[in-house]
Design a protein around this motif. Structure first.
Motif, PDB file in Angstrom:
ATOM      1  N   SER A 480      36.191  -9.429  90.721  1.00  0.00           N
ATOM      2  CA  SER A 480      36.740 -10.027  89.501  1.00  0.00           C
ATOM      3  C   SER A 480      38.077 -10.678  89.797  1.00  0.00           C
ATOM      4  O   SER A 480      38.849 -10.203  90.638  1.00  0.00           O
ATOM      5  CB  SER A 480      36.933  -8.964  88.403  1.00  0.00           C
ATOM      6  N   GLU A 482      41.295 -12.908  87.521  1.00  0.00           N
ATOM      7  CA  GLU A 482      41.786 -13.418  86.237  1.00  0.00           C
ATOM      8  C   GLU A 482      43.125 -14.120  86.449  1.00  0.00           C
ATOM      9  O   GLU A 482      44.038 -13.572  87.069  1.00  0.00           O
ATOM     10  CB  GLU A 482      41.952 -12.289  85.227  1.00  0.00           C
ATOM     11  N   SER A 484      46.139 -15.889  84.226  1.00  0.00           N
ATOM     12  CA  SER A 484      46.618 -15.980  82.837  1.00  0.00           C
ATOM     13  C   SER A 484      47.999 -16.610  82.792  1.00  0.00           C
ATOM     14  O   SER A 484      48.752 -16.619  83.779  1.00  0.00           O
ATOM     15  CB  SER A 484      46.657 -14.589  82.196  1.00  0.00           C
ATOM     16  N   TYR A 502      43.838 -17.541  79.444  1.00  0.00           N
ATOM     17  CA  TYR A 502      43.420 -16.897  80.681  1.00  0.00           C
ATOM     18  C   TYR A 502      42.001 -17.318  81.022  1.00  0.00           C
ATOM     19  O   TYR A 502      41.220 -17.758  80.158  1.00  0.00           O
ATOM     20  CB  TYR A 502      43.534 -15.368  80.603  1.00  0.00           C
ATOM     21  N   ARG A 504      38.811 -15.675  83.242  1.00  0.00           N
ATOM     22  CA  ARG A 504      38.306 -14.485  83.929  1.00  0.00           C
ATOM     23  C   ARG A 504      36.950 -14.802  84.530  1.00  0.00           C
ATOM     24  O   ARG A 504      36.063 -15.354  83.854  1.00  0.00           O
ATOM     25  CB  ARG A 504      38.193 -13.347  82.909  1.00  0.00           C
ATOM     26  N   THR A 505      36.772 -14.456  85.796  1.00  0.00           N
ATOM     27  CA  THR A 505      35.486 -14.641  86.469  1.00  0.00           C
ATOM     28  C   THR A 505      35.078 -13.320  87.111  1.00  0.00           C
ATOM     29  O   THR A 505      35.915 -12.577  87.649  1.00  0.00           O
ATOM     30  CB  THR A 505      35.564 -15.730  87.557  1.00  0.00           C
ATOM     31  N   ASP A 506      33.764 -13.045  87.049  1.00  0.00           N
ATOM     32  CA  ASP A 506      33.220 -11.822  87.646  1.00  0.00           C
ATOM     33  C   ASP A 506      31.940 -12.162  88.391  1.00  0.00           C
ATOM     34  O   ASP A 506      31.119 -12.938  87.906  1.00  0.00           O
ATOM     35  CB  ASP A 506      32.902 -10.782  86.565  1.00  0.00           C
ATOM     36  N   ASP A 597      42.163  -8.023  75.582  1.00  0.00           N
ATOM     37  CA  ASP A 597      40.840  -7.487  75.887  1.00  0.00           C
ATOM     38  C   ASP A 597      40.929  -5.978  75.702  1.00  0.00           C
ATOM     39  O   ASP A 597      41.686  -5.307  76.393  1.00  0.00           O
ATOM     40  CB  ASP A 597      40.441  -7.833  77.326  1.00  0.00           C
ATOM     41  N   TYR A 602      37.149  -3.451  84.229  1.00  0.00           N
ATOM     42  CA  TYR A 602      36.647  -4.780  84.569  1.00  0.00           C
ATOM     43  C   TYR A 602      35.164  -4.953  84.286  1.00  0.00           C
ATOM     44  O   TYR A 602      34.680  -6.086  84.189  1.00  0.00           O
ATOM     45  CB  TYR A 602      36.903  -5.071  86.052  1.00  0.00           C
ATOM     46  N   VAL A 605      33.935  -7.293  79.467  1.00  0.00           N
ATOM     47  CA  VAL A 605      34.939  -8.286  79.100  1.00  0.00           C
ATOM     48  C   VAL A 605      34.691  -8.672  77.652  1.00  0.00           C
ATOM     49  O   VAL A 605      33.551  -8.946  77.243  1.00  0.00           O
ATOM     50  CB  VAL A 605      34.890  -9.518  80.030  1.00  0.00           C
TER      51      VAL A 605
END
Length: 859
Positions: A480, A482, A484, A502, A504-506, A597, A602, A605
């Motif tokens: 993960s 993020e 921001s 922000y 966020r990638t997972d 969040d 993690y 989300v």
């Protein structure tokens, strides 16, 4: 006889003479009729101060009278009268004699006979004090004897002497100290820093309580010395009676070895050894324990205990190394032959949790810290230490890598830019199921002596809504990241605007196991992704606050602050199709109301367009009085509500966030001063405003008016059937410490379970249903434990001063046994510490429990 009295005395001056050998002019000290000096170091002088000096050349003596002081190097001798015999080289001091040593130690007596360097001689009515300054305290020890002999300044012998670390009574110095060692002969060796006692007796308040023909102990200046440590006594049904006698070996200033043999009447010899070493940039230790049991049958057979094992043991290690000011690494390791060993043999380890669930955590780590950055890489291995823990359900987590970096935003946008990243890989062998509501269904129930021991909870029915998955079998890896940004603006009206954004990638790499044990039933509970899955969550938002501040003088400063927050983002994807390991702890209250969040980890989300609305009111007075009230709710405006669709562990459901308009949350806090705080927080159902969650309590420290510190908290949580809690939970915790005097204190704590009777009733209902379906054995009986069930408690008190610590405590703690029934582990613990001599603990189980984890029976 010819006597010479210094003429300066008649003029009202104090005589001061300094001597060195040889004297100026080529005359020696003997030629002047003064004492010859045997210098401890080149250049040392004997400085004599007195009201009067008398030289008797006929008898070869020099006498100093009236507040006489003799200074030789770092030593000082003070007395009413001092006579030096140059023929014998002896110094005779009489009347209020006081000798101060180089290390600050003080010796007093009625009369002293010493060599001219003050190192050797006799002391009548000896009183000696040695002061050692340690890191956190000052330690003073005291010797006394009718007569003492000093040998070369390195050894002092006391005939019929006494030793203590207690200060004498100020009002009555002749009163015996709280404790002292009296011996026929005491020898204090300053070279080896050891005190030897012959035919000694330990006295408490002047009353003899123990006799030892001989023993030795290091003096307070010693931090590490080879020798025996305080013994420890053991008494249990499974182990028998026993004693541990640790032996410490000081191998070098930076490493040592402690060997601890424990002889047990029922099990034989338990051997333990611990090696410790401190190096330039850290330290490490390793401890080995092992025993070849002579009576394995004292323990339950597998899988309830280690009754079939002859050899049992453990290895434990800890290390900390500081690579440089920013980086450090280390480990905490615990390895055991079986899950019951450490508990059965009462081996303590700081990495073992003991409240309700016993678990040993092994970890290795690398940590780096910058001015505005943090890096941490870890690996974890969890070892369950209770019979109901199934090790195959415990995950191995490696690696867990976290990185957090903050920098100032580019000049075009300003503010703060933050980058966070996490990589976690986890493997477990068996899926961990949770019945909804919490069920009495177990994987199997072995019987011993007609008693059934249900083990390893599972689901009765494997389908969504009746079963959840707390941990998925197989290997799951997630990466993960993020990025921001946020920046605050305050306009001329005092309004505060904080825009933020922000991304966020997972990335999930899931390889679930659907074979073996009950793993193949997981697809009936949830549809789980297999292979690679990705998730992207962009978001933009705005936080708005407009504080209204009014100063009413003596009535204080009042602040009313409306707060609004809106976050726009797409809906969360793949809800319920991915493992959830680190985001199961979801509590919606005042602390999480304005979180971007609200999930705790993690693996989940939060998605969708949401606004968080609320406000707070606070008062601060000049006298220090403080109050704060906060109230608000969270509203899902668009998109999929992440909390409405539970994942494979049902996280999000029954949270207060699962509806479009969330429950209301609030907080009320009052602090009349810095020593007293009352706080309440609650969650109210959105539809009818009934209390869904409530916590209230107070902490107070009444010093200096009253030496009392107390805290008390009440908690209530409504039923959460979709999370496994079929009925509400309610309880009270309280702690208190009262210092009766500066030395005497009492303390206590309580944990009261107000809904335990509901657990008992449910267990009885399940047992009765099972019996009616298959009427074998005895009919289950219902025993109501009452509304107020004392789940845990401790009470005790003690005494503490500069030389002694004594405490006695009764501990009543909850334990979950192999039968699945909560029992009480009742223990009495006595701890005695005589400063500079050592400490001893005596722990004894009491009560009437008939089973214990891994043990056939206990008394």
């Amino acid at each position: 006889m010819r006597k010479v009295t210094d003429i300066l005395r008649k003029a009202g001056f104090r005589t001061v003479l300094a001597l060195a050998a040889p004297l100026a002019g080529g005359l020696s000290a003997h030629a002047q009729g003064l004492p010859a000096v045997t210098a401890g170091k080149p250049g040392d002088k004997l400085l004599v101060e007195a009201d009067e000096l008398i030289y008797d050349n006929d008898h070869g003596t020099v006498t100093a009278r009236g507040n006489a002081e003799l200074h030789y190097g770092p030593r000082t001798l003070q007395a009413d009268r001092v006579r030096y015999d140059r023929n014998s080289g002896r110094v005779f001091a009489e009347g209020n004699v006081r000798l101060t040593e180089a290390d600050g130690g003080v010796v007093t007596g009625a009369r002293m006979e010493l060599t001219d360097d003050f190192k050797t001689g006799f002391v009548d009515a000896f009183r000696g004090q040695q002061t050692v300054q340690r890191k956190f305290e000052t330690v003073r020890t005291r010797f006394s004897a009718p007569r003492a002999e000093r040998l070369n300044g390195e050894q002092t012998s006391f005939e019929s002497g006494s030793y203590t670390a207690c200060e004498p009574c100020k009002d009555n110095p002749e009163t015996p100290p709280l404790w002292q060692i009296k011996a026929k002969k005491i020898i204090h060796d300053n070279e080896t820093h050891t005190v030897y006692f012959d035919e000694s007796t330990l006295e408490i308040a002047g009353i003899p309580v123990a006799y030892l023909p001989y023993f030795e102990a290091p003096d307070p200046t010693v931090k590490r010395k080879t020798g025996f440590l305080t013994p420890r006594f053991v008494t249990t049904t499974a182990l028998g009676n026993g004693v541990s006698l640790p032996y410490f070996i000081n191998l070098a200033p930076n490493y040592d070895l402690t060997l601890t043999p424990t002889l047990l009447s029922r099990q034989g010899l338990l051997a333990q050894g611990e090696f410790r070493q401190r190096i330039d940039n850290g330290f490490y230790n390793i401890r080995l324990s092992g025993i070849s049991q002579t009576t394995p049958s004292a323990f339950l057979p597998s899988p309830l205990g280690a009754g079939e094992r002859d050899f049992r043991g453990s290895v434990e290690s800890q290390g900390r190394f500081y690579i440089n000011p920013r980086w450090r690494t280390g480990w905490d390791l615990v390895g055991v032959t079986d899950k019951w060993f450490l508990d059965n043999y009462r081996i303590r380890n700081q990495n073992i949790t003991t409240d309700y669930f016993r678990e040993a955590t092994s970890t290795a780590f690398l940590i780096g810290q910058g001015d505005r950055s943090w890096f941490e890489a870890r690996g974890y291995y969890f070892k369950g230490l209770s019979s109901f823990d199934w090790q195959k359900q415990q995950p191995i987590v490696a690696p867990v890598i976290d990185y957090d970096k903050r920098i100032n935003g580019p000049s075009e946008i300003g503010g703060e830019v933050r980058f966070q990243a996490n990589i976690t890989s986890l493997t477990r062998e068996t899926t961990q199921y949770q019945g909804l509501p919490r069920t009495s269904s177990y994987l199997f129930s072995p019987s011993v002596n007609g008693v059934s021991f249900p083990l390893y909870q599972t689901c009765t029915v494997f389908q969504r809504g009746l079963c959840a998955i707390d941990g998925l079998a197989g290997t799951n890896t997630r990466a993960s990241a993020e990025l921001s940004w946020r920046r605050s603006f305050i306009d001329d009206w005092g309004q505060k605007f904080t825009p933020f954004a922000y991304l966020r990638t997972d990335a999930f790499f899931t390889n679930p196991s659907f074979s073996g044990y009950q793993n193949d039933l997981a697809p009936q509970v949830a549809k789980i992704d297999d292979g690679f899955a990705g998730r992207v969550m962009p978001a933009v938002g705005l936080d708005y606050r407009y504080p209204f501040v009014a100063n009413f003088g003596a009535l204080g400063v009042h602040t009313l602050e409306p707060i609004g927050q809106i976050i726009a983002r797409p809906s969360e994807t793949r809800i319920g199709r991915l493992p959830n390991e680190d985001a199961q702890s979801l509590v919606f209250d005042d602390t999480s109301l304005f979180e971007w969040d609200k999930f705790s980890g993690y693996d989940r989300v939060e998605g969708g367009v949401r606004t968080n609305l609320g406000g707070q009111y606070s008062v601060v007075t000049p006298s220090g009085w403080y109050a704060n009230i906060l109230f608000g709710e969270s509203i899902q405006l668009a998109g999929v509500n992440s909390f409405r669709r539970g994942d494979i562990a049902n996280v999000g459901l029954d949270s207060g966030l699962e509806t479009q308009r969330s429950d209301f949350v609030g907080r009320f806090q009052v602090s009349p001063n810095q020593n007293i705080t009352f706080i309440s927080r609650a969650r109210f159902n959105q539809s009818d405003f009934h209390v869904a969650r409530f916590e209230t309590g107070a902490t107070a420290r009444f010093a200096p008016f009253l030496p009392l510190t107390v805290s008390a908290f009440y908690s209530y949580y409504e039923a959460q059937p979709l999370l496994g809690y079929s009925h509400y939970r309610e309880g009270i915790t309280a702690t208190a410490t009262y210092n009766i005097t500066p030395n005497w204190f009492v303390s206590g704590s309580l944990l009261v379970d107000l809904t335990h009777y509901l657990d008992v009733r449910n267990t009885y209902t399940d047992a009765l249903t099972s019996y009616l379906a298959n009427p074998i054995g005895t009919v289950p009986l219902y025993q109501n434990p009452g509304r107020f069930y004392l789940s845990g408690a401790s009470f005790g008190g003690g005494y503490q001063d500069e030389c002694t610590t004594v405490s006695l405590n009764y501990i009543n703690s909850p334990i979950a046994t192999a039968t699945g029934v909560r029992e009480r582990n009742q223990t009495v613990l006595l701890r005695v510490e005589l400063k500079t001599l050592g400490e001893a603990d005596l722990r004894q189980n009491v009560g009437t429990a008939t089973t214990a984890d891994g043990i056939a029976s206990i008394r």
